[in-house]
Design a protein around this motif. Structure first.
Motif, mmCIF file in Angstrom:
data_model
loop_
_atom_site.group_PDB
_atom_site.id
_atom_site.type_symbol
_atom_site.label_atom_id
_atom_site.label_comp_id
_atom_site.label_asym_id
_atom_site.label_seq_id
_atom_site.Cartn_x
_atom_site.Cartn_y
_atom_site.Cartn_z
ATOM 1 N N TYR A 275 0.831 -1.214 0.000
ATOM 2 C CA TYR A 275 0.000 0.000 0.000
ATOM 3 C C TYR A 275 0.864 1.262 0.000
ATOM 4 N N LEU A 276 1.879 1.247 -0.860
ATOM 5 C CA LEU A 276 2.753 2.409 -1.002
ATOM 6 C C LEU A 276 2.196 3.324 -2.093
ATOM 7 N N SER A 277 2.566 4.571 -2.032
ATOM 8 C CA SER A 277 2.138 5.553 -3.019
ATOM 9 C C SER A 277 2.828 5.286 -4.358
ATOM 10 N N LYS A 278 2.034 5.257 -5.446
ATOM 11 C CA LYS A 278 2.603 5.034 -6.778
ATOM 12 C C LYS A 278 3.671 6.065 -7.109
ATOM 13 N N SER A 279 3.392 7.318 -6.785
ATOM 14 C CA SER A 279 4.341 8.378 -7.140
ATOM 15 C C SER A 279 5.641 8.244 -6.356
ATOM 16 N N GLN A 280 5.550 7.899 -5.061
ATOM 17 C CA GLN A 280 6.771 7.724 -4.264
ATOM 18 C C GLN A 280 7.579 6.524 -4.741
ATOM 19 N N VAL A 281 6.913 5.448 -5.087
ATOM 20 C CA VAL A 281 7.606 4.275 -5.612
ATOM 21 C C VAL A 281 8.300 4.632 -6.919
ATOM 22 N N SER A 282 7.604 5.327 -7.787
ATOM 23 C CA SER A 282 8.164 5.704 -9.088
ATOM 24 C C SER A 282 9.414 6.572 -8.936
#
Length: 149
Positions: free
Chosen positions: A58-65
């Motif tokens: 449940y991590l943020s897509k933008s932070q992962v990217s």
């Protein structure tokens, strides 16, 4: 008296985990998100996409990217396509990150040792079975309910 309701202590667990992993981040000059990604990939090789990280942790897509881009620039993560599928990017940890992963795993072991000190092995096994079941319940619920996360 300390409450035994686990949801009332989630911040305490997060604080201890952050303290253990913070030392690794400082030593290697990386962010907590970058370390989380490296450890996720190293500890769960069957889940090797950014989508897996977002859905499972449940991590943020933008932070992962953003973090993956930085990890790739540092030579810590490599992106690959499978032969027949050029849509899905598969990720792997590079040898350059082996010291970070080793230190991160040691920090995770320290966290676990602190938490489980004095607990009998049979009680730990029962706890692990219960936690596995609870996490399965949570993931099942989160997948079927409308998304707020």
């Amino acid at each position: 008296m300390i409450s035994l309701k686990p949801w009332e202590h989630q911040n305490t667990l997060k604080m201890l985990y952050a303290k253990c992993l913070g030392e690794v981040c400082g030593k290697h000059n990386i962010t907590r998100m970058e370390l989380d990604i490296l450890l996720f990939l190293a500890n769960n090789p069957q889940y090797d996409t950014a989508k897996d990280m977002v859905e499972i942790r449940y991590l943020s897509k933008s932070q992962v990217s953003v973090s993956l881009r930085l990890l790739e620039q540092c030579g810590y993560v490599e992106r690959k396509y499978q032969e027949n599928n050029h849509k899905t990017i598969h990720l792997s940890v590079c040898d350059a990150a082996s010291e970070i992963v080793r230190d991160g795993r040691q920090a995770q072991e320290k966290f676990w040792a602190i938490m489980t000190q004095g607990i009998l092995e049979e009680d730990l096994n029962t706890m692990k079975r219960c936690m596995k079941h609870m996490l399965e319940n949570i993931h099942h619920y989160m997948r079927k309910e409308p998304s707020d996360h």
